[in-house]
Design a protein around this motif. Structure first.
Motif, mmCIF file in Angstrom:
data_model
loop_
_atom_site.group_PDB
_atom_site.id
_atom_site.type_symbol
_atom_site.label_atom_id
_atom_site.label_comp_id
_atom_site.label_asym_id
_atom_site.label_seq_id
_atom_site.Cartn_x
_atom_site.Cartn_y
_atom_site.Cartn_z
ATOM 1 N N SER A 129 0.827 -1.204 0.000
ATOM 2 C CA SER A 129 0.000 0.000 0.000
ATOM 3 C C SER A 129 0.863 1.257 0.000
ATOM 4 O O SER A 129 2.032 1.231 0.390
ATOM 5 C CB SER A 129 -0.905 0.007 1.233
ATOM 6 O OG SER A 129 -0.137 0.053 2.417
ATOM 7 N N ARG A 130 0.254 2.357 -0.434
ATOM 8 C CA ARG A 130 0.982 3.624 -0.528
ATOM 9 C C ARG A 130 1.345 4.164 0.847
ATOM 10 O O ARG A 130 2.448 4.688 1.044
ATOM 11 C CB ARG A 130 0.111 4.641 -1.286
ATOM 12 C CG ARG A 130 0.778 6.005 -1.486
ATOM 13 C CD ARG A 130 -0.083 6.930 -2.320
ATOM 14 N NE ARG A 130 -1.287 7.337 -1.620
ATOM 15 C CZ ARG A 130 -2.500 6.910 -1.891
ATOM 16 N NH1 ARG A 130 -2.707 6.031 -2.857
ATOM 17 N NH2 ARG A 130 -3.550 7.342 -1.213
ATOM 18 N N ASN A 131 0.433 4.059 1.804
ATOM 19 C CA ASN A 131 0.649 4.669 3.118
ATOM 20 C C ASN A 131 0.847 3.670 4.249
ATOM 21 O O ASN A 131 0.946 4.059 5.408
ATOM 22 C CB ASN A 131 -0.524 5.596 3.456
ATOM 23 C CG ASN A 131 -0.565 6.809 2.552
ATOM 24 O OD1 ASN A 131 0.430 7.493 2.389
ATOM 25 N ND2 ASN A 131 -1.717 7.066 1.942
ATOM 26 N N GLY A 132 0.898 2.382 3.937
ATOM 27 C CA GLY A 132 1.238 1.390 4.938
ATOM 28 C C GLY A 132 0.044 0.919 5.754
ATOM 29 O O GLY A 132 -1.005 1.558 5.822
ATOM 30 N N THR A 133 0.226 -0.238 6.391
ATOM 31 C CA THR A 133 -0.761 -0.845 7.280
ATOM 32 C C THR A 133 -0.176 -0.851 8.687
ATOM 33 O O THR A 133 0.992 -1.218 8.876
ATOM 34 C CB THR A 133 -1.094 -2.275 6.826
ATOM 35 O OG1 THR A 133 -1.656 -2.220 5.505
ATOM 36 C CG2 THR A 133 -2.081 -2.933 7.764
ATOM 37 N N TYR A 134 -0.984 -0.468 9.665
ATOM 38 C CA TYR A 134 -0.484 -0.314 11.034
ATOM 39 C C TYR A 134 -1.337 -1.129 12.006
ATOM 40 O O TYR A 134 -2.566 -1.175 11.881
ATOM 41 C CB TYR A 134 -0.503 1.155 11.456
ATOM 42 C CG TYR A 134 0.463 2.016 10.676
ATOM 43 C CD1 TYR A 134 1.709 2.350 11.208
ATOM 44 C CD2 TYR A 134 0.141 2.477 9.399
ATOM 45 C CE1 TYR A 134 2.607 3.123 10.489
ATOM 46 C CE2 TYR A 134 1.031 3.247 8.682
ATOM 47 C CZ TYR A 134 2.272 3.572 9.221
ATOM 48 O OH TYR A 134 3.157 4.331 8.506
ATOM 49 N N VAL A 135 -0.660 -1.767 12.950
ATOM 50 C CA VAL A 135 -1.331 -2.474 14.041
ATOM 51 C C VAL A 135 -0.841 -1.867 15.345
ATOM 52 O O VAL A 135 0.359 -1.885 15.633
ATOM 53 C CB VAL A 135 -1.051 -3.990 14.005
ATOM 54 C CG1 VAL A 135 -1.703 -4.681 15.204
ATOM 55 C CG2 VAL A 135 -1.566 -4.595 12.706
#
Length: 473
Positions: A100-106
């Protein structure tokens, strides 16, 4: 602003179909549980109620332009296909970022792939979802004063609906600030008792006056005494709420036990007890079993008070309710909140629970003035950055958790990092303006790119007296 999410037969729920062939069901012991995700915020909007997703086995796409799965149609920072969820045969979920362009966050940490746990906060673009492992069929009941969509709140409302009409004594177990008096009043309302609801803080009663205040006294029972009925008789026909009952003086505990057993009070100076029809709801944030072992609290009194114990979940254990409660606390007109503020609220540990949230809402309302969008910079001094506020997996509350986040000691490495940030000179104005332009004024993105806390970025912005809103067009 309304979101374009699919409608279903059950309000707020989207049933996601499996994309792999069906396999024989896995036999589970105990109450069946499923993993669900609640979309609580997307593109500057608090979703009330949250949109509920129940992934099936297989791969579930997530993104701005997905035909099935979890669509985020209004989130401009979500990629068309942002991430996928993968459920195994036991229903456990794994999230995979799809470049993804802006990343995935947990929980505020960028991930390429991660196993999701109960209570995790999943961030896709400017959308936030709370992961919850919960019973497949969750009972609920109408209790208007208790807001929230979390499974723990549904269970609490259902329990109040069941126990309210009975005469049993209820013991509320919760940390400070969780709203014990609100729950006690809800029990009273569900009882349909016609008498008053009277609340007393046992820790605030002077030891020498405890017996007189609770049970009353006759005229001239002591020097200058005027007859008083006491709190028990004042609540006759209604409910007496004994808050912080664990702080009740030891000398009064056996007398309270006698009143609970006989439903009669003996005023100070009297020789004949007086009948009293009172429903007792008690509450404590203490570990009464430890107090019993240390001989500070009577075991027989605890057994009588805890005929029906009710646990109230801490706010950090019901993160899907945080933004709903904030919206309620802000009142009308309800301004929107920025993605950075939404993230900080969802990841804050809330050591003082709902009371702290209401205090922060008041500060937002005052500092925000007439602003249409409330931003993190208004309360950045009160919220920890996500890197140090990631939530632990939630669990059902049956007794108060004594390990409050406020009691935790930060590691020496974390303290050193923060001290170094505070000593670090800010970039010059031109460099900071370039960063703000490149990240469209999103402070959280600047912090991630520079590997600094958002507090540090806000300190730099304040140092140069820059207006963040100017870069968000």
């Amino acid at each position: 602003m309304a979101q374009d999410f699919p409608t279903t037969s059950r309000p707020g729920e989207v049933k996601l179909e499996a994309t792999t062939e069906e396999k024989p069901p896995v036999v589970r012991r105990g109450l069946p549980q499923v993993f669900r995700l609640r979309l609580v915020y997307s593109s500057h909007d608090i979703l009330n109620p949250p949109v509920l997703f129940t992934p099936s086995r297989g791969a579930t796409p997530m993104g701005r332009d997905v035909r099935s799965g979890i669509p985020l149609p209004r989130d401009g920072r979500a990629s068309r296909l942002h991430a996928t969820l993968h459920a195994d045969a036991l229903g456990r979920l794994r999230v995979v970022d799809e470049q993804s362009r802006n990343g995935t966050y947990v929980n505020g940490q960028r991930v390429d792939e991660a196993l999701l746990e109960d209570g995790d906060v999943l961030s896709i673009g400017d959308s936030y979802l709370v992961v919850r492992a919960e019973p497949e069929h969750q009972a609920d009941a109408p209790v208007p004063s208790l807001l929230g969509d979390a499974p723990s709140m549904r269970a609490l409302r259902a329990a109040i609906h069941r126990v309210g009409p009975t005469a049993v004594t209820v013991l509320l177990l919760a940390e400070s600030g969780c709203g014990k008096e609100v729950v006690a009043r809800a029990v009273h309302d569900a009882s349909r008792r016609r008498g008053p609801f009277i609340a007393v803080n046992c820790s605030a009663i002077p030891e020498g006056l405890a017996e007189s205040q609770l049970f009353g006294h006759l005229a001239n029972a002591f020097s200058g005494a005027v007859a008083r009925p006491g709190l028990f008789r004042a609540a006759d026909g209604g409910t007496l709420f004994l808050d912080e009952v664990g702080d009740l003086p030891q000398a009064v505990q056996p007398k309270l036990l006698r009143v609970l057993q006989d439903r009669m009070v003996l005023p100070v100076g009297a020789t004949v007890p007086v009948a009293c029809d009172v429903r007792i709801v008690a509450a404590t944030n203490r570990d009464l079993t430890a107090d019993i072992a240390a001989h500070r609290f009577r075991g027989d009194l605890f057994a009588r008070l805890s005929e029906f114990p009710l646990g109230i979940a801490a706010l950090r254990e019901r993160r899907e309710d945080i933004l709903l409660l904030l919206e309620h606390a802000l009142g009308a007109p309800r301004p929107r909140i920025s993605p950075a503020l939404a993230e900080a609220l969802l990841l804050h540990p809330w050591p003082f629970n709902v009371r702290e949230l209401f205090a922060l809402a008041a500060q937002l309302r005052i500092r925000g003035g007439e602003a249409e969008v409330l931003d993190l910079e208004l309360v950045a001094d009160r919220l920890e950055p996500p890197s140090s506020a990631a939530p632990a997996a939630s669990r059902p509350t049956t007794a108060p958790d004594r390990r409050l986040p406020s009691d935790r000691v930060a590691s020496s490495e974390e303290e050193a990092r923060r001290e170094a940030e505070e000593r670090e000179p800010p970039p010059d104005r031109a460099q900071l303006e370039e960063l703000l332009r490149a990240h469209r004024g999103v402070v959280a993105d600047i912090a991630r790119a520079m590997r600094r806390s958002r507090k540090q970025i806000y300190r730099w912005i304040a140092h140069h007296n820059l207006d963040v809103q100017r870069f968000r067009s």
